[in-house]
Design a protein around this motif. Structure first.
Motif, PDB file in Angstrom:
ATOM      1  N   LEU A 295       0.845  -1.202   0.000  1.00 55.76           N
ATOM      2  CA  LEU A 295       0.000   0.000   0.000  1.00 55.76           C
ATOM      3  C   LEU A 295       0.878   1.248   0.000  1.00 55.76           C
ATOM      4  O   LEU A 295       1.796   1.374   0.814  1.00 55.76           O
ATOM      5  CB  LEU A 295      -0.906  -0.009   1.238  1.00 55.76           C
ATOM      6  CG  LEU A 295      -1.825   1.202   1.443  1.00 55.76           C
ATOM      7  CD1 LEU A 295      -2.849   1.299   0.324  1.00 55.76           C
ATOM      8  CD2 LEU A 295      -2.522   1.101   2.808  1.00 55.76           C
ATOM      9  N   THR A 296       0.565   2.164  -0.899  1.00 52.22           N
ATOM     10  CA  THR A 296       1.358   3.395  -1.033  1.00 52.22           C
ATOM     11  C   THR A 296       0.490   4.625  -0.863  1.00 52.22           C
ATOM     12  O   THR A 296      -0.742   4.565  -0.942  1.00 52.22           O
ATOM     13  CB  THR A 296       2.013   3.457  -2.427  1.00 52.22           C
ATOM     14  OG1 THR A 296       0.971   3.611  -3.423  1.00 52.22           O
ATOM     15  CG2 THR A 296       2.810   2.185  -2.718  1.00 52.22           C
ATOM     16  N   ASP A 297       1.151   5.762  -0.648  1.00 51.43           N
ATOM     17  CA  ASP A 297       0.428   7.032  -0.587  1.00 51.43           C
ATOM     18  C   ASP A 297      -0.311   7.307  -1.892  1.00 51.43           C
ATOM     19  O   ASP A 297      -1.406   7.883  -1.890  1.00 51.43           O
ATOM     20  CB  ASP A 297       1.401   8.186  -0.306  1.00 51.43           C
ATOM     21  CG  ASP A 297       1.808   8.264   1.161  1.00 51.43           C
ATOM     22  OD1 ASP A 297       1.179   7.582   1.999  1.00 51.43           O
ATOM     23  OD2 ASP A 297       2.760   9.013   1.469  1.00 51.43           O
ATOM     24  N   GLU A 298       0.267   6.891  -3.004  1.00 52.45           N
ATOM     25  CA  GLU A 298      -0.369   7.118  -4.297  1.00 52.45           C
ATOM     26  C   GLU A 298      -1.725   6.403  -4.378  1.00 52.45           C
ATOM     27  O   GLU A 298      -2.684   6.928  -4.957  1.00 52.45           O
ATOM     28  CB  GLU A 298       0.545   6.635  -5.429  1.00 52.45           C
ATOM     29  CG  GLU A 298       1.758   7.516  -5.693  1.00 52.45           C
ATOM     30  CD  GLU A 298       2.838   7.360  -4.636  1.00 52.45           C
ATOM     31  OE1 GLU A 298       2.795   6.353  -3.882  1.00 52.45           O
ATOM     32  OE2 GLU A 298       3.717   8.239  -4.541  1.00 52.45           O
ATOM     33  N   ASP A 299      -1.791   5.209  -3.795  1.00 55.07           N
ATOM     34  CA  ASP A 299      -3.058   4.477  -3.806  1.00 55.07           C
ATOM     35  C   ASP A 299      -4.156   5.245  -3.073  1.00 55.07           C
ATOM     36  O   ASP A 299      -5.330   5.144  -3.421  1.00 55.07           O
ATOM     37  CB  ASP A 299      -2.892   3.105  -3.131  1.00 55.07           C
ATOM     38  CG  ASP A 299      -2.080   2.137  -3.970  1.00 55.07           C
ATOM     39  OD1 ASP A 299      -1.876   2.418  -5.171  1.00 55.07           O
ATOM     40  OD2 ASP A 299      -1.654   1.113  -3.427  1.00 55.07           O
ATOM     41  N   LEU A 300      -3.773   5.996  -2.061  1.00 55.45           N
ATOM     42  CA  LEU A 300      -4.755   6.673  -1.219  1.00 55.45           C
ATOM     43  C   LEU A 300      -5.050   8.107  -1.637  1.00 55.45           C
ATOM     44  O   LEU A 300      -6.143   8.613  -1.374  1.00 55.45           O
ATOM     45  CB  LEU A 300      -4.284   6.673   0.242  1.00 55.45           C
ATOM     46  CG  LEU A 300      -4.163   5.311   0.926  1.00 55.45           C
ATOM     47  CD1 LEU A 300      -3.565   5.465   2.322  1.00 55.45           C
ATOM     48  CD2 LEU A 300      -5.525   4.633   1.018  1.00 55.45           C
TER      49      LEU A 300
ATOM     50  N   GLN B 273      -9.856   4.957  -2.064  1.00 52.24           N
ATOM     51  CA  GLN B 273      -9.262   4.797  -0.738  1.00 52.24           C
ATOM     52  C   GLN B 273      -9.896   3.640   0.016  1.00 52.24           C
ATOM     53  O   GLN B 273      -9.194   2.851   0.674  1.00 52.24           O
ATOM     54  CB  GLN B 273      -9.423   6.099   0.054  1.00 52.24           C
ATOM     55  CG  GLN B 273      -8.551   7.219  -0.456  1.00 52.24           C
ATOM     56  CD  GLN B 273      -8.902   8.558   0.170  1.00 52.24           C
ATOM     57  OE1 GLN B 273     -10.005   8.754   0.656  1.00 52.24           O
ATOM     58  NE2 GLN B 273      -7.958   9.480   0.155  1.00 52.24           N
ATOM     59  N   ARG B 274     -11.219   3.523  -0.060  1.00 44.28           N
ATOM     60  CA  ARG B 274     -11.904   2.423   0.621  1.00 44.28           C
ATOM     61  C   ARG B 274     -11.418   1.082   0.094  1.00 44.28           C
ATOM     62  O   ARG B 274     -11.190   0.139   0.850  1.00 44.28           O
ATOM     63  CB  ARG B 274     -13.421   2.540   0.433  1.00 44.28           C
ATOM     64  CG  ARG B 274     -14.056   3.653   1.235  1.00 44.28           C
ATOM     65  CD  ARG B 274     -15.575   3.518   1.259  1.00 44.28           C
ATOM     66  NE  ARG B 274     -16.166   3.600  -0.077  1.00 44.28           N
ATOM     67  CZ  ARG B 274     -16.412   4.723  -0.709  1.00 44.28           C
ATOM     68  NH1 ARG B 274     -16.105   5.875  -0.153  1.00 44.28           N
ATOM     69  NH2 ARG B 274     -16.979   4.716  -1.904  1.00 44.28           N
ATOM     70  N   LEU B 275     -11.276   0.995  -1.227  1.00 42.20           N
ATOM     71  CA  LEU B 275     -10.871  -0.261  -1.852  1.00 42.20           C
ATOM     72  C   LEU B 275      -9.429  -0.619  -1.471  1.00 42.20           C
ATOM     73  O   LEU B 275      -9.130  -1.768  -1.115  1.00 42.20           O
ATOM     74  CB  LEU B 275     -11.008  -0.134  -3.372  1.00 42.20           C
ATOM     75  CG  LEU B 275     -10.851  -1.407  -4.205  1.00 42.20           C
ATOM     76  CD1 LEU B 275     -11.883  -2.452  -3.790  1.00 42.20           C
ATOM     77  CD2 LEU B 275     -11.003  -1.081  -5.689  1.00 42.20           C
ATOM     78  N   ALA B 276      -8.531   0.355  -1.539  1.00 44.73           N
ATOM     79  CA  ALA B 276      -7.127   0.098  -1.220  1.00 44.73           C
ATOM     80  C   ALA B 276      -6.973  -0.285   0.256  1.00 44.73           C
ATOM     81  O   ALA B 276      -6.242  -1.231   0.591  1.00 44.73           O
ATOM     82  CB  ALA B 276      -6.283   1.325  -1.541  1.00 44.73           C
ATOM     83  N   ALA B 277      -7.648   0.431   1.128  1.00 40.47           N
ATOM     84  CA  ALA B 277      -7.560   0.141   2.558  1.00 40.47           C
ATOM     85  C   ALA B 277      -8.145  -1.226   2.875  1.00 40.47           C
ATOM     86  O   ALA B 277      -7.595  -1.983   3.682  1.00 40.47           O
ATOM     87  CB  ALA B 277      -8.289   1.219   3.358  1.00 40.47           C
ATOM     88  N   ALA B 278      -9.271  -1.554   2.240  1.00 39.26           N
ATOM     89  CA  ALA B 278      -9.906  -2.851   2.486  1.00 39.26           C
ATOM     90  C   ALA B 278      -8.988  -3.986   2.039  1.00 39.26           C
ATOM     91  O   ALA B 278      -8.865  -5.006   2.735  1.00 39.26           O
ATOM     92  CB  ALA B 278     -11.242  -2.928   1.762  1.00 39.26           C
ATOM     93  N   ARG B 279      -8.344  -3.818   0.886  1.00 40.67           N
ATOM     94  CA  ARG B 279      -7.438  -4.875   0.413  1.00 40.67           C
ATOM     95  C   ARG B 279      -6.282  -5.062   1.383  1.00 40.67           C
ATOM     96  O   ARG B 279      -5.922  -6.195   1.737  1.00 40.67           O
ATOM     97  CB  ARG B 279      -6.900  -4.545  -0.987  1.00 40.67           C
ATOM     98  CG  ARG B 279      -5.965  -5.631  -1.504  1.00 40.67           C
ATOM     99  CD  ARG B 279      -5.415  -5.323  -2.890  1.00 40.67           C
ATOM    100  NE  ARG B 279      -4.453  -6.357  -3.278  1.00 40.67           N
ATOM    101  CZ  ARG B 279      -3.715  -6.317  -4.372  1.00 40.67           C
ATOM    102  NH1 ARG B 279      -3.829  -5.289  -5.220  1.00 40.67           N
ATOM    103  NH2 ARG B 279      -2.851  -7.279  -4.639  1.00 40.67           N
ATOM    104  N   TYR B 280      -5.692  -3.965   1.839  1.00 42.16           N
ATOM    105  CA  TYR B 280      -4.563  -4.067   2.766  1.00 42.16           C
ATOM    106  C   TYR B 280      -4.987  -4.745   4.071  1.00 42.16           C
ATOM    107  O   TYR B 280      -4.329  -5.687   4.545  1.00 42.16           O
ATOM    108  CB  TYR B 280      -3.990  -2.684   3.072  1.00 42.16           C
ATOM    109  CG  TYR B 280      -2.827  -2.752   4.030  1.00 42.16           C
ATOM    110  CD1 TYR B 280      -1.525  -2.851   3.559  1.00 42.16           C
ATOM    111  CD2 TYR B 280      -3.036  -2.769   5.405  1.00 42.16           C
ATOM    112  CE1 TYR B 280      -0.451  -2.958   4.437  1.00 42.16           C
ATOM    113  CE2 TYR B 280      -1.975  -2.876   6.293  1.00 42.16           C
ATOM    114  CZ  TYR B 280      -0.693  -2.975   5.800  1.00 42.16           C
ATOM    115  OH  TYR B 280       0.361  -3.102   6.679  1.00 42.16           O
TER     116      TYR B 280
END
Length: 328
Positions: A243-248, A278-285
């Protein structure tokens, strides 16, 4: 202080990843969990029964073999409910303070909601989705993740306006006064369906019932886990993730797994698509963090710069570790 009973609805294929979260709520001093089986098969029903016995909480089976909608499930539970407060929350909310007593509503309130998800701020995205705690005009609303209602008030308002927790369109609302109130908030015939309890919130306002959306410091809502577990890309759900800042913080380009073509077609709605990303990236992590313990998949990594977000990741990891230490 009286403990508040909270219904947590369990749907297929989710329990084994969320046991740690449910247990963290059950061991609090100010609440007790009531698990609700919704459309589980025999194997999952048996697992849920054993889990309820393991952590010492009650269990209810909804009268259905298929998954009942979230709103219909809540309406069924409310009809059977007689305790002073009717409470429910999502299964991916964790408590990180067993001794906290910060859930009970203030004496002047008849309802509260809480638990915005951990990786995003939806303050700029107002509307009728379950996560939105403001109407399009910016006036207060209640989210649907974590809710406490005074039972008698909720049943009275529900009966008077013939509305419940299920999704509802503007045209399905019978009360002229309630439709007029919603018009003033930016809701009309063209609006999408009002999500869980949104019409009830408007009816409470019309009845001058005091409510608020508040922050409860001892709770953390991961957010989006069920959607990712059930609907995420099958090739990515259990794969390694960094997970990166770019994803969020940056709208994803076409070479990213987070790319959404509508974000390019509708630049005026960029903030909405960024929150969705952001929801999707955070949920995956966060799912990968859990799956590492449950399925022994790769541990996710990150290089985030926001220390607050990093601390929240630490709280989730601690909650997972505590559960598996208690129940190896």
């Amino acid at each position: 202080m009286q403990t508040l009973p909270f219904y947590i609805i369990i749907t297929p294929r989710s329990l084994k990843y969320l046991k740690f979260a449910v247990w963290s709520l059950q061991v609090r001093k100010d609440m007790t969990v009531i698990l609700v089986a919704n459309g589980l098969d025999q194997t999952e029903s048996t697992d849920l029964t054993l889990f309820a016995e393991q952590i010492g909480c009650d269990l209810i089976n909804l009268p259905t073999k298929k998954v009942m909608s979230h709103g219909a499930s809540l309406d069924y539970l409310l009809a059977q409910h007689s305790a002073p407060w009717f409470c429910f929350c999502d299964s991916d909310i964790i408590s990180h303070d067993d001794d906290a007593c910060d859930i009970y509503p203030a004496s002047e309130l008849k309802a509260i909601s809480s638990c915005d998800a951990m990786f995003w701020d939806d303050s700029e995205v107002k509307g009728v989705l379950g996560r939105c705690n403001k109407w399009p005009d910016g006036s207060p609303n209640m989210a649907s993740f974590f809710c406490v209602y005074e039972t008698s008030t909720l049943k009275r308002v529900r009966a008077k306006y013939d509305i419940g927790f299920d999704n509802i369109t503007y045209n399905q609302i019978h009360s002229t006064d309630l439709r007029q109130l919603l018009l003033g908030k930016g809701i009309n015939e063209q609006s999408r369906k009002l999500d869980t309890g949104k019409a009830l919130t408007a009816a409470m306002e019309l009845e001058q019932v005091p409510f608020e959306h508040k922050n409860i410091a001892s709770l953390l809502h991961v957010g989006g886990l069920s959607s990712w577990m059930l609907n995420g890309d099958r090739k990515l759900v259990h794969s390694a993730y960094h997970l990166t800042d770019e994803d969020l913080y940056q709208i994803a380009g076409a070479d990213s797994w987070l790319f959404n073509l509508n974000s390019q077609r509708e630049p005026e709605h960029a903030i909405f698509y960024l929150r969705r990303q952001q929801r999707l990236a955070a949920a995956r992590y966060c799912f990968q963090l859990i799956s590492h313990h449950v399925d022994h998949t790769p541990m996710p990594t990150h290089d985030l710069s926001d220390q607050d977000f990093i601390a929240k990741i630490g709280l989730i990891a601690d909650a997972i570790g505590r559960y598996y230490q208690e129940f190896p």
